[in-house]
Design an enzyme around this catalytic site. Structure first.
Site, PDB file in Angstrom:
ATOM      1  N   TRP A  99       0.828  -1.220   0.000  1.00 49.48           N
ATOM      2  CA  TRP A  99       0.000   0.000   0.000  1.00 49.48           C
ATOM      3  C   TRP A  99       0.855   1.260   0.000  1.00 49.48           C
ATOM      4  O   TRP A  99       0.576   2.220   0.712  1.00 49.48           O
ATOM      5  CB  TRP A  99      -0.974   0.002   1.192  1.00 49.48           C
ATOM      6  CG  TRP A  99      -1.770  -1.243   1.331  1.00 49.48           C
ATOM      7  CD1 TRP A  99      -1.756  -2.106   2.384  1.00 49.48           C
ATOM      8  CD2 TRP A  99      -2.691  -1.793   0.380  1.00 49.48           C
ATOM      9  NE1 TRP A  99      -2.602  -3.163   2.161  1.00 49.48           N
ATOM     10  CE2 TRP A  99      -3.197  -2.997   0.925  1.00 49.48           C
ATOM     11  CE3 TRP A  99      -3.133  -1.398  -0.884  1.00 49.48           C
ATOM     12  CZ2 TRP A  99      -4.115  -3.792   0.257  1.00 49.48           C
ATOM     13  CZ3 TRP A  99      -4.050  -2.198  -1.548  1.00 49.48           C
ATOM     14  CH2 TRP A  99      -4.532  -3.370  -0.977  1.00 49.48           C
ATOM     15  N   ARG A 122       4.325  20.490  20.219  1.00 52.92           N
ATOM     16  CA  ARG A 122       3.961  19.107  19.917  1.00 52.92           C
ATOM     17  C   ARG A 122       2.461  19.076  19.652  1.00 52.92           C
ATOM     18  O   ARG A 122       1.655  19.355  20.543  1.00 52.92           O
ATOM     19  CB  ARG A 122       4.327  18.203  21.094  1.00 52.92           C
ATOM     20  CG  ARG A 122       4.081  16.715  20.842  1.00 52.92           C
ATOM     21  CD  ARG A 122       4.663  15.880  21.975  1.00 52.92           C
ATOM     22  NE  ARG A 122       4.401  14.463  21.789  1.00 52.92           N
ATOM     23  CZ  ARG A 122       3.309  13.848  22.247  1.00 52.92           C
ATOM     24  NH1 ARG A 122       2.402  14.524  22.924  1.00 52.92           N
ATOM     25  NH2 ARG A 122       3.137  12.549  22.045  1.00 52.92           N
ATOM     26  N   GLU A 152      -2.686   6.718   7.007  1.00 48.93           N
ATOM     27  CA  GLU A 152      -1.961   7.533   8.000  1.00 48.93           C
ATOM     28  C   GLU A 152      -2.576   7.427   9.387  1.00 48.93           C
ATOM     29  O   GLU A 152      -2.655   8.402  10.133  1.00 48.93           O
ATOM     30  CB  GLU A 152      -1.870   8.985   7.535  1.00 48.93           C
ATOM     31  CG  GLU A 152      -0.936   9.128   6.340  1.00 48.93           C
ATOM     32  CD  GLU A 152      -0.352  10.518   6.195  1.00 48.93           C
ATOM     33  OE1 GLU A 152      -0.105  11.168   7.226  1.00 48.93           O
ATOM     34  OE2 GLU A 152      -0.128  10.929   5.053  1.00 48.93           O
TER      35      GLU A 152
END
Length: 428
Positions: free
Chosen positions: A196, A354, A406
């Site tokens: 993939w 972050r 993702e």
């Protein structure tokens, strides 16, 4: 041909730099004025440069992508012509730092562009922008020499790169990856199979995550290493193009690595840094994926609204029926909320914070919204929505992957919950 394209790209780059300088000057002036008045608060306005980028990308989607999207969906052909035009306008690979010849656009800039491209076709967005994911470990852990070489390729001519992590038996479970890299002298030998891989058959270069500590009980945080290598390196064999449910013009393949020899200079960061770089890469790219979902959802909403204003039943336009109006209202809520979370996640990254928590929220809500809005659009179109002559069935097929690639929506919720617990404990 390449020289002419590069010249156009440089002109586009010069224009964007000029606009950035003008906008920065005005922003500083406005900031000083607010500071003198002790005014502090949120800013919901895009900069002039961002509005220009949005306008450019929107025009490009309308003129270059939408007219070709249905045919690309049917043929599965990779959109090289669109990629070349997008590259010449600076609409892809804008993340490349100025130091290495790029535009040095922010994550938020990329998100704004990505939404517009995805509005035209999310498959095109995925197909032509996959270099952003491949580039993330390079941005985070690469040396200047590596950046000069591989970012240089993205700037010199229209091309993409591919991120090789997922395998037939492991995706979200990174610890289950089987591809290995064994050191032999100053070289490393990579063997294994990836699956993939977006852009696998058309990429100029790959970043590959491989296990370098072969002890199955080794700490995942230190067991993997990223390598960066030319796609034509001997021993690399791309598989057949996969025919997927949606986003069909994006090139997706399995890739086999058979005793691929890689120089030690092609290690990204240090041996054992791979997992850390992979997680950091998602913080950089998930806002962009969320933006793609927002663009698709917005397209579905607009198509459904237009249809609801034209289609009549029981003597009136169907938008006047509460059941239809409420579906469109729910779509508005989802699109607007998803965009705000997407912007927040990109803004956090751009400010050196972050953004894992916000990036996962953005991807989860945007992915789910894209699927719901596309499904409701098909429902509003009724029987026509089930037909390929109308655009919404493609949107529904294209939307599904936003809940998968993702990091699935379920993985995002695991991350959000983990971040929640960590934040809560800090407050105790």
């Amino acid at each position: 041909m390449a020289n002419n394209s590069l010249k156009v790209f440089r002109l586009s780059q010069k224009y964007v730099h000029q606009q950035l300088q003008i906008t920065t000057s005005r922003f500083l002036s406005a900031t000083n004025a607010r500071s003198s008045n002790n005014e502090v608060g949120f800013q919901f306005e895009l900069t002039e440069t961002q509005r220009e980028l949005q306008k450019l990308a929107r025009k490009f989607a309308k003129e270059e992508i939408i007219p070709k999207a249905a045919e690309l969906d049917k043929t599965g052909e990779y959109p090289w012509d669109i990629l070349k035009k997008a590259w010449s306008l600076g609409l892809i690979n804008g993340f490349v730092p100025e130091k290495f010849g790029g535009l040095g656009l922010s994550n938020l800039d990329g998100v704004i562009i990505g939404e517009e491209i995805s509005y035209g076709c999310s498959g095109v967005l995925t197909g032509i922008s996959t270099a952003s994911l491949a580039a993330a470990p390079l941005l985070l852990g690469g040396s200047d020499a590596q950046k000069k070489e591989f970012f240089g390729r993205l700037i010199a001519e229209p091309c993409i790169a591919a991120y090789c992590v997922t395998e037939p038996g492991a995706g979200s479970d990174v610890a289950g990856l089987k591809t290995k890299a064994v050191q032999k002298g100053d070289d490393w030998v990579i063997s294994g199979q990836k699956m993939w891989i977006t852009g696998g058959g058309v990429a100029s270069w790959y970043v590959v995550l491989a296990r370098t500590d072969l002890d199955p009980k080794a700490n995942t945080n230190k067991a993997f290493t990223f390598f960066i290598l030319d796609a034509k390196t001997p021993g690399i064999t791309p598989g057949r193009k996969e025919i997927n449910m949606g986003q069909r013009c994006s090139d997706t393949r399995g890739i086999t690595f058979e005793d691929v020899i890689v120089k030690k200079e092609n290690i990204l960061g240090k041996v054992g840094d791979g997992f850390k770089l992979a997680m950091g890469a998602f913080d950089f790219t998930r806002p962009g994926v969320a933006a793609g979902a927002v663009g698709l959802a917005r397209r579905a909403l607009e198509e459904a609204t237009k249809y609801a204003l034209e289609r009549k039943t029981f003597g009136t336009e169907i938008i006047n029926h509460q059941a239809v109006a409420h579906m469109l209202a729910d779509a508005c809520i989802g699109v607007e909320a998803s965009r705000l979370m997407t912007y927040r996640s990109a803004w956090e990254f751009d400010n050196g914070r972050r953004n894992t928590y916000y990036a996962s929220i953005a991807k989860a809500i945007a992915g789910d919204t894209a699927n719901k809005v596309a499904s409701d659009a098909v429902q509003i179109f009724g029987g026509n929505g089930f037909n390929t002559e109308y655009p919404v069935e493609k949107l529904m097929r294209d939307a599904k992957i936003f809940q998968i690639y993702e990091g699935t929506s379920q993985i995002q919720k695991m991350i959000i919950a983990r971040e929640l617990v960590g934040r809560f404990k800090q407050m105790m």
